[in-house]
Design an enzyme around this catalytic site. Sequence first.
Site, PDB file in Angstrom:
ATOM      1  N   HIS A  36       1.059  -1.085   0.080  1.00  0.00           N
ATOM      2  CA  HIS A  36       0.064   0.017   0.156  1.00  0.00           C
ATOM      3  C   HIS A  36       0.665   1.261  -0.117  1.00  0.00           C
ATOM      4  O   HIS A  36       1.596   1.305   0.877  1.00  0.00           O
ATOM      5  CB  HIS A  36      -0.815  -0.084   1.204  1.00  0.00           C
ATOM      6  CG  HIS A  36      -0.178   0.006   2.483  1.00  0.00           C
ATOM      7  ND1 HIS A  36      -0.034   1.323   3.238  1.00  0.00           N
ATOM      8  CD2 HIS A  36       0.459  -1.075   3.567  1.00  0.00           C
ATOM      9  CE1 HIS A  36      -0.045   1.348   4.309  1.00  0.00           C
ATOM     10  NE2 HIS A  36       0.560   0.019   4.866  1.00  0.00           N
TER      11      HIS A  36
ATOM     12  N   ASP B 168       6.133   2.808   6.685  1.00  0.00           N
ATOM     13  CA  ASP B 168       5.191   2.120   6.800  1.00  0.00           C
ATOM     14  C   ASP B 168       3.485   2.791   5.392  1.00  0.00           C
ATOM     15  O   ASP B 168       3.197   3.957   5.780  1.00  0.00           O
ATOM     16  CB  ASP B 168       4.336   2.173   8.166  1.00  0.00           C
ATOM     17  CG  ASP B 168       3.030   1.487   8.028  1.00  0.00           C
ATOM     18  OD1 ASP B 168       2.792   1.085   7.112  1.00  0.00           O
ATOM     19  OD2 ASP B 168       1.895   1.890   9.075  1.00  0.00           O
TER      20      ASP B 168
ATOM     21  N   GLU C 196      -5.259   1.922   2.379  1.00  0.00           N
ATOM     22  CA  GLU C 196      -4.980   0.922   3.619  1.00  0.00           C
ATOM     23  C   GLU C 196      -5.493   0.484   4.788  1.00  0.00           C
ATOM     24  O   GLU C 196      -6.067   0.805   5.755  1.00  0.00           O
ATOM     25  CB  GLU C 196      -3.864  -0.072   3.260  1.00  0.00           C
ATOM     26  CG  GLU C 196      -3.108  -1.076   3.620  1.00  0.00           C
ATOM     27  CD  GLU C 196      -2.522  -1.028   5.360  1.00  0.00           C
ATOM     28  OE1 GLU C 196      -2.440  -2.173   6.141  1.00  0.00           O
ATOM     29  OE2 GLU C 196      -2.218   0.273   5.469  1.00  0.00           O
TER      30      GLU C 196
ATOM     31  N   HIS D   2       3.982   4.741  12.816  1.00  0.00           N
ATOM     32  CA  HIS D   2       2.935   6.023  12.622  1.00  0.00           C
ATOM     33  C   HIS D   2       3.318   7.311  13.112  1.00  0.00           C
ATOM     34  O   HIS D   2       2.952   8.114  14.063  1.00  0.00           O
ATOM     35  CB  HIS D   2       1.546   5.362  12.932  1.00  0.00           C
ATOM     36  CG  HIS D   2       0.550   4.740  12.175  1.00  0.00           C
ATOM     37  ND1 HIS D   2      -0.952   4.330  12.231  1.00  0.00           N
ATOM     38  CD2 HIS D   2       1.358   3.701  10.951  1.00  0.00           C
ATOM     39  CE1 HIS D   2      -0.682   3.545  11.819  1.00  0.00           C
ATOM     40  NE2 HIS D   2       0.068   3.859  10.391  1.00  0.00           N
TER      41      HIS D   2
END
Length: 342
Positions: A63, A170, A199, A312
């Site tokens: 993603h 990520d 995603e 994140h």
Amino acid sequence: MHDRELLFDLARAAGPVGYEDSVRAVVREALAPAVDRIDTDAMGNVVGTVEGEGDREVVVAAHMDEIGFMVSRVTDDGFLRLDALGGWNAQILRAQPVTVHTDDGTVAGVIGAEPAHTRDEDDVEDIDDLAVDLGLDGDAAAETVSVGDVVTLDAEPRLLGDCVTGKALDDRAGVYAMLAAARAADPDATVHFCATVQEEVGLRGARAVATDDRFDPDLVLALDGTLERSVPGVDAAETVSTLGDGVGIKRKDASVIPSPAVIEWLTDVAEAEGIAHQREVAANIGTDTGALQNAGGAVLSGALSIPVRYHHSPVETAHRDDLSATVALLTAALSRTASLVE
């Protein structure tokens, strides 16, 4: 690591959930020379296809969206209130520079921080407690930014010892590995390399791929970052994966239990090629594999995971050797699908 410039271009590009245009352009430019055809669907997923011999088909997905924000309100005194696009730990966002993406271009902003002299110990609990300062008064801010504009963190990727660090690894690390493998692989089946969208809000782009009548895969593989928590203050039993120990071969996450036959096959390929690998079990993350495994009917499924520390955040960190191992395993596996899918 094969191509640092490509990885940094991917990490640097803006691609908040649902607004992946800038990173999509990087993906298309890098993928197009390696495939026989390339398409973008209505959701924004990029699919590059390499036509193989025989009737076996493989879908590989990673993603390209990143967590971000959407402007929910412009206050009378010129601050922006935010709605989250994906899951944030609000406590890390104080004192972060951001970029606001408007119809007329980008605007610099900062998420402010209370000085230590006046700060309450628990003054940030969620996104509602934060505001973006544009350095403009209310009228100028309202003329410059509109409700619905998207916001991303402003963080440059850089080398960090044996690692790379920056925003959106990520899953730009997974996208990088997929693109590098697409360039290097000599697949023995038709392979659809899919850079998916949305995603971070429920595997939505992968679900669209899984239900697309153009594809009838015998095998699906997803690449994503997994948690790496081997840092001070975290119990060793909670680390999930370890930087530098190689590509993760997923056994389970919150969205999927991959096919045991695929786990065994990927492990056999890794061992035959001398590729560093580690077992991965993650209880509280999901991946595109979860959407690809059964949305179009049952299909053999697997997932490769890249350990990413500080998930994140603007300083997500991945080991260069793990990136290389992921590229190597995907490249080798795509030349051996006949040993799994007859």
